[in-house]
Design an enzyme around this catalytic site. Structure first.
Site, PDB file in Angstrom:
ATOM      1  N   HIS A  43      13.792   1.096 -30.881  1.00  0.00           N
ATOM      2  CA  HIS A  43      12.530   0.404 -31.180  1.00  0.00           C
ATOM      3  C   HIS A  43      12.799  -0.658 -32.237  1.00  0.00           C
ATOM      4  O   HIS A  43      13.057  -0.343 -33.398  1.00  0.00           O
ATOM      5  CB  HIS A  43      11.501   1.417 -31.682  1.00  0.00           C
ATOM      6  CG  HIS A  43      10.147   0.828 -31.943  1.00  0.00           C
ATOM      7  ND1 HIS A  43       9.077   1.602 -32.346  1.00  0.00           N
ATOM      8  CD2 HIS A  43       9.677  -0.444 -31.869  1.00  0.00           C
ATOM      9  CE1 HIS A  43       8.013   0.829 -32.501  1.00  0.00           C
ATOM     10  NE2 HIS A  43       8.363  -0.426 -32.232  1.00  0.00           N
ATOM     11  N   GLU A  70      12.042  -0.606 -27.018  1.00  0.00           N
ATOM     12  CA  GLU A  70      10.647  -0.451 -27.409  1.00  0.00           C
ATOM     13  C   GLU A  70      10.267  -1.593 -28.335  1.00  0.00           C
ATOM     14  O   GLU A  70      11.023  -1.931 -29.254  1.00  0.00           O
ATOM     15  CB  GLU A  70      10.425   0.886 -28.122  1.00  0.00           C
ATOM     16  CG  GLU A  70      10.598   2.094 -27.228  1.00  0.00           C
ATOM     17  CD  GLU A  70      10.286   3.386 -27.941  1.00  0.00           C
ATOM     18  OE1 GLU A  70      10.059   4.391 -27.242  1.00  0.00           O
ATOM     19  OE2 GLU A  70      10.282   3.413 -29.191  1.00  0.00           O
ATOM     20  N   HIS A 191       7.338  11.354 -27.366  1.00  0.00           N
ATOM     21  CA  HIS A 191       6.755  11.381 -28.708  1.00  0.00           C
ATOM     22  C   HIS A 191       6.476  12.820 -29.128  1.00  0.00           C
ATOM     23  O   HIS A 191       5.633  13.502 -28.560  1.00  0.00           O
ATOM     24  CB  HIS A 191       5.474  10.562 -28.839  1.00  0.00           C
ATOM     25  CG  HIS A 191       5.169  10.236 -30.288  1.00  0.00           C
ATOM     26  ND1 HIS A 191       5.824   9.239 -30.980  1.00  0.00           N
ATOM     27  CD2 HIS A 191       4.321  10.800 -31.181  1.00  0.00           C
ATOM     28  CE1 HIS A 191       5.374   9.180 -32.220  1.00  0.00           C
ATOM     29  NE2 HIS A 191       4.472  10.132 -32.371  1.00  0.00           N
TER      30      HIS A 191
END
Length: 240
Positions: A43, A70, A191
């Protein structure tokens, strides 16, 4: 069984704590792949709190499985993705004050902007996944703007404090999978997944990939990254 994408952000978090050169997330990605990871996730946040631009460029050169970038749906990040050309992009919400991503994208509320970004990336041959909550309107909006994938946010499932609450959240994820697949979307999830809660999510029909980071890196501190990845593969099969 879904494949495993290992998120290496928190290797970079340790490095950035001292603003030094180690541990190197590039080396971590190599070890994760050698241990059986089918993908690497990173990310690149706007505030660059962990993964850096240098990391993404080197990951593109070294990852031999799939590189999932991400990112927020900003002009800066779109330009980086078009330059780096990851195997696919996952669009996520960002707030500078958050510790980690707190929820899914509001595709309904940002439909025009997200449709533009999805079109920019997919027209360039970069598939797009949208990180969303398992809510019918968000899934429908994701299909409407022609994203190829969604990644279902598993945070509420992971944080459920009772078995009944966890079962309710798992049912919502199952229904989300069914709706998404019926709408022509491919489905990932992630997540908050851990060695202890991943198996039911891995069993959801149609689930293609689980993106998991923090629990693997936490385990790796104690047993090494390769063993931590192998153990997660076992956990996804219900064999741990």
């Amino acid at each position: 069984m879904p494949t495993l994408g290992v998120n290496i952000d928190h290797v970079a978090t340790v490095r950035q704590a001292r603003r030094t050169v180690e541990p190197d997330p590039i080396a971590a990605a190599v070890l994760a792949e050698l241990a059986g990871a089918e993908g690497i996730t990173a990310h690149l946040r706007e505030d660059r709190r962990h993964i850096q631009d240098r990391d993404v460029r080197l990951l593109r050169q070294t990852v031999r499985t799939r590189l999932n970038l991400e990112m927020a749906a900003t002009d800066e990040m779109v330009a980086i993705a078009l330059d780096i050309r990851p195997d696919y992009v996952t669009l996520v919400p960002e707030r500078r004050e958050e510790v980690t991503t707190e929820g899914g994208l509001n595709v309904v509320g940002q439909r025009d902007r997200l449709a533009l970004v999805v079109d920019q990336l997919q027209s360039a041959g970069i598939p797009v996944s949208l990180f969303i909550d398992a809510e019918p309107d968000q899934i429908a909006a994701s299909a409407a703007i022609q994203a190829q994938w969604i990644e279902l946010h598993t945070g509420r499932y992971a944080e459920a404090e009772t078995e009944a609450a966890q079962a309710q959240e798992l049912a919502a994820l199952r229904q989300g999978c069914e709706q998404a697949i019926a709408a022509g979307l491919r489905v990932n999830a992630g997540h908050g997944l851990t060695y202890w809660n991943v198996y039911p999510v891995a069993q959801l029909p149609g689930m293609e990939e689980l993106n998991i980071g923090h629990t693997i890196i936490s385990r790796a501190v104690l047993v090494g990254l390769e063993r931590a990845v192998r153990e997660m593969k076992l956990a996804m099969q219900g064999k741990l």
